[in-house]
Design a protein around this motif. Structure first.
Motif, PDB file in Angstrom:
ATOM      1  N   PHE A   1      34.040 -26.453   3.723  1.00 23.41           N
ATOM      2  CA  PHE A   1      33.064 -27.281   3.025  1.00 23.41           C
ATOM      3  C   PHE A   1      33.682 -27.822   1.744  1.00 23.41           C
ATOM      4  CE2 PHE A   1      29.528 -27.834   0.037  1.00 23.41           C
ATOM      5  CZ  PHE A   1      28.666 -28.615   0.794  1.00 23.41           C
ATOM      6  N   GLN A   2      33.568 -29.106   1.549  1.00 25.18           N
ATOM      7  CA  GLN A   2      34.121 -29.745   0.360  1.00 25.18           C
ATOM      8  C   GLN A   2      32.993 -30.079  -0.617  1.00 25.18           C
ATOM      9  OE1 GLN A   2      37.389 -30.169  -0.373  1.00 25.18           O
ATOM     10  NE2 GLN A   2      37.785 -29.051   1.517  1.00 25.18           N
TER      11      GLN A   2
ATOM     12  N   SER B   1      24.780 -27.037   5.046  1.00 26.77           N
ATOM     13  CA  SER B   1      25.307 -28.083   4.160  1.00 26.77           C
ATOM     14  C   SER B   1      24.179 -28.887   3.531  1.00 26.77           C
ATOM     15  CB  SER B   1      26.265 -29.001   4.929  1.00 26.77           C
ATOM     16  OG  SER B   1      25.570 -29.692   5.947  1.00 26.77           O
ATOM     17  N   GLU B   2      23.009 -28.888   4.157  1.00 29.09           N
ATOM     18  CA  GLU B   2      21.852 -29.595   3.598  1.00 29.09           C
ATOM     19  C   GLU B   2      21.258 -28.841   2.416  1.00 29.09           C
ATOM     20  OE1 GLU B   2      19.146 -30.262   6.836  1.00 29.09           O
ATOM     21  OE2 GLU B   2      20.717 -31.144   8.089  1.00 29.09           O
ATOM     22  N   ILE B   3      21.576 -27.568   2.301  1.00 25.42           N
ATOM     23  CA  ILE B   3      21.125 -26.759   1.163  1.00 25.42           C
ATOM     24  C   ILE B   3      22.091 -26.928  -0.008  1.00 25.42           C
ATOM     25  CG2 ILE B   3      20.707 -24.382   0.375  1.00 25.42           C
ATOM     26  CD1 ILE B   3      18.596 -25.530   2.364  1.00 25.42           C
ATOM     27  N   LEU B   4      23.379 -26.994   0.303  1.00 33.53           N
ATOM     28  CA  LEU B   4      24.417 -27.087  -0.732  1.00 33.53           C
ATOM     29  C   LEU B   4      24.683 -28.544  -1.094  1.00 33.53           C
ATOM     30  CD1 LEU B   4      26.737 -24.329   0.719  1.00 33.53           C
ATOM     31  CD2 LEU B   4      25.165 -24.130  -1.212  1.00 33.53           C
ATOM     32  N   THR B   5      23.626 -29.224  -1.505  1.00 33.39           N
ATOM     33  CA  THR B   5      23.737 -30.638  -1.881  1.00 33.39           C
ATOM     34  C   THR B   5      24.446 -30.757  -3.225  1.00 33.39           C
ATOM     35  OG1 THR B   5      21.633 -30.593  -3.068  1.00 33.39           O
ATOM     36  CG2 THR B   5      21.556 -31.162  -0.698  1.00 33.39           C
ATOM     37  N   PRO B   6      24.972 -31.921  -3.536  1.00 30.99           N
ATOM     38  CA  PRO B   6      25.569 -32.107  -4.868  1.00 30.99           C
ATOM     39  C   PRO B   6      24.588 -31.778  -5.991  1.00 30.99           C
ATOM     40  CG  PRO B   6      26.200 -33.914  -3.439  1.00 30.99           C
ATOM     41  CD  PRO B   6      25.179 -33.101  -2.680  1.00 30.99           C
ATOM     42  N   GLU B   7      23.321 -32.119  -5.801  1.00 26.81           N
ATOM     43  CA  GLU B   7      22.311 -31.821  -6.833  1.00 26.81           C
ATOM     44  C   GLU B   7      22.134 -30.314  -6.997  1.00 26.81           C
ATOM     45  OE1 GLU B   7      21.717 -35.826  -5.152  1.00 26.81           O
ATOM     46  OE2 GLU B   7      21.769 -33.863  -4.190  1.00 26.81           O
ATOM     47  N   ALA B   8      22.065 -29.587  -5.869  1.00 25.13           N
ATOM     48  CA  ALA B   8      21.894 -28.131  -5.936  1.00 25.13           C
ATOM     49  C   ALA B   8      23.117 -27.475  -6.565  1.00 25.13           C
ATOM     50  CB  ALA B   8      21.635 -27.569  -4.538  1.00 25.13           C
ATOM     51  N   LEU B   9      24.297 -27.911  -6.166  1.00 26.61           N
ATOM     52  CA  LEU B   9      25.523 -27.326  -6.722  1.00 26.61           C
ATOM     53  C   LEU B   9      25.671 -27.664  -8.200  1.00 26.61           C
ATOM     54  CD1 LEU B   9      27.974 -27.937  -3.743  1.00 26.61           C
ATOM     55  CD2 LEU B   9      26.888 -25.784  -4.424  1.00 26.61           C
ATOM     56  N   SER B  10      25.285 -28.856  -8.588  1.00 29.24           N
ATOM     57  CA  SER B  10      25.322 -29.230 -10.010  1.00 29.24           C
ATOM     58  C   SER B  10      24.371 -28.359 -10.816  1.00 29.24           C
ATOM     59  CB  SER B  10      24.946 -30.703 -10.189  1.00 29.24           C
ATOM     60  OG  SER B  10      25.931 -31.523  -9.656  1.00 29.24           O
ATOM     61  N   PHE B  11      23.190 -28.087 -10.251  1.00 30.30           N
ATOM     62  CA  PHE B  11      22.207 -27.238 -10.923  1.00 30.30           C
ATOM     63  C   PHE B  11      22.752 -25.825 -11.111  1.00 30.30           C
ATOM     64  CE2 PHE B  11      18.453 -24.360 -10.504  1.00 30.30           C
ATOM     65  CZ  PHE B  11      17.882 -24.643 -11.728  1.00 30.30           C
ATOM     66  N   VAL B  12      23.325 -25.259 -10.055  1.00 29.02           N
ATOM     67  CA  VAL B  12      23.891 -23.909 -10.144  1.00 29.02           C
ATOM     68  C   VAL B  12      25.051 -23.878 -11.138  1.00 29.02           C
ATOM     69  CG1 VAL B  12      25.093 -22.090  -8.861  1.00 29.02           C
ATOM     70  CG2 VAL B  12      23.104 -23.219  -7.866  1.00 29.02           C
ATOM     71  N   ALA B  13      25.892 -24.911 -11.104  1.00 22.78           N
ATOM     72  CA  ALA B  13      27.015 -24.982 -12.049  1.00 22.78           C
ATOM     73  C   ALA B  13      26.502 -25.053 -13.484  1.00 22.78           C
ATOM     74  CB  ALA B  13      27.892 -26.189 -11.733  1.00 22.78           C
TER      75      ALA B  13
ATOM     76  N   LEU C   1      33.569 -21.291  -1.493  1.00 21.34           N
ATOM     77  CA  LEU C   1      34.561 -20.524  -0.751  1.00 21.34           C
ATOM     78  C   LEU C   1      34.022 -20.009   0.584  1.00 21.34           C
ATOM     79  CD1 LEU C   1      36.082 -18.473  -3.700  1.00 21.34           C
ATOM     80  CD2 LEU C   1      36.906 -20.621  -2.717  1.00 21.34           C
ATOM     81  N   GLY C   2      32.706 -19.866   0.702  1.00 21.71           N
ATOM     82  CA  GLY C   2      32.114 -19.366   1.932  1.00 21.71           C
ATOM     83  C   GLY C   2      32.069 -20.431   3.011  1.00 21.71           C
ATOM     84  N   LYS C   3      32.030 -19.975   4.260  1.00 14.91           N
ATOM     85  CA  LYS C   3      31.930 -20.882   5.395  1.00 14.91           C
ATOM     86  C   LYS C   3      30.522 -21.474   5.443  1.00 14.91           C
ATOM     87  CE  LYS C   3      33.026 -21.084  10.300  1.00 14.91           C
ATOM     88  NZ  LYS C   3      33.483 -20.326  11.472  1.00 14.91           N
ATOM     89  N   VAL C   4      30.431 -22.771   5.636  1.00 12.98           N
ATOM     90  CA  VAL C   4      29.154 -23.470   5.687  1.00 12.98           C
ATOM     91  C   VAL C   4      28.976 -24.011   7.096  1.00 12.98           C
ATOM     92  CG1 VAL C   4      27.790 -25.361   4.722  1.00 12.98           C
ATOM     93  CG2 VAL C   4      29.299 -24.030   3.235  1.00 12.98           C
ATOM     94  N   ILE C   5      27.880 -23.604   7.749  1.00 15.52           N
ATOM     95  CA  ILE C   5      27.645 -23.936   9.150  1.00 15.52           C
ATOM     96  C   ILE C   5      26.369 -24.753   9.292  1.00 15.52           C
ATOM     97  CG2 ILE C   5      27.222 -22.952  11.443  1.00 15.52           C
ATOM     98  CD1 ILE C   5      28.678 -20.415  10.433  1.00 15.52           C
ATOM     99  N   GLY C   6      26.440 -25.832  10.047  1.00 16.70           N
ATOM    100  CA  GLY C   6      25.255 -26.613  10.412  1.00 16.70           C
ATOM    101  C   GLY C   6      24.423 -27.066   9.231  1.00 16.70           C
TER     102      GLY C   6
END
Length: 151
Positions: free
Chosen positions: A2-3, A20-32, A12-17
């Motif tokens: 997953f990029q 990837s809809e959970i790990l959106t740029p918005e969600a990752l930006s929020f967590v960061a 770093l974890g494997k992302v399946i199916g």
């Protein structure tokens, strides 16, 4: 692999199916943003926890900390009233977030379902991210499940 499209964030974890809809740029930006904002405090709290552990091991009391007495003694301090869905807690269910269990919990007749991402679920990367997919689908009322026999 997953990029992440968020600068400075690497998944770093494997992302399946649908994960990837959970790990959106918005969600990752929020967590960061949360990490960058609260990581220094998190580290301080972990250090204080280690120090408290060592003090208890050396014989210190397990009582409340004296520096928090003003909060316990303040009679004006009150928590917010519970949300309407939490007022009647006579029948509630807590359970893991795998798809079948979420559906069973929602069909149980309980007034409240608490999705347990910790104790009743093995908190692996896959289970936690897949649990988010399941919660999203449950909230959207689109969650389905079929076992190997098609039931």
């Amino acid at each position: 692999m997953f990029q992440s499209k968020v600068s400075g964030v690497q998944v770093l974890g494997k992302v399946i199916g649908q994960q990837s809809e959970i790990l959106t740029p918005e969600a990752l930006s929020f967590v960061a943003k949360l990490h960058r904002l609260f990581n220094p405090t998190r580290k301080q709290l972990l250090q204080a926890r280690d120090e408290r552990y060592r003090a208890i091991q050396a014989g210190a009391s397990l009582d409340f900390l004296p520096e928090t007495a003003h909060i316990r003694n303040d009679l004006t301090w009150r928590a917010a009233r519970p949300a309407p869905g939490l007022i009647d807690r006579r029948v509630e269910i807590t359970g893991p977030v795998d798809r079948k269990m979420v559906i069973n919990a929602l069909n149980s007749g309980a007034r409240t379902f608490m999705a347990d991402f910790e104790d009743s679920s093995s908190p692996t990367w896959f289970n936690l991210i897949d649990g988010q997919v399941n919660m999203r689908d449950a909230v959207r009322r689109t969650i389905t499940f079929a076992n190997a026999q098609g039931k």
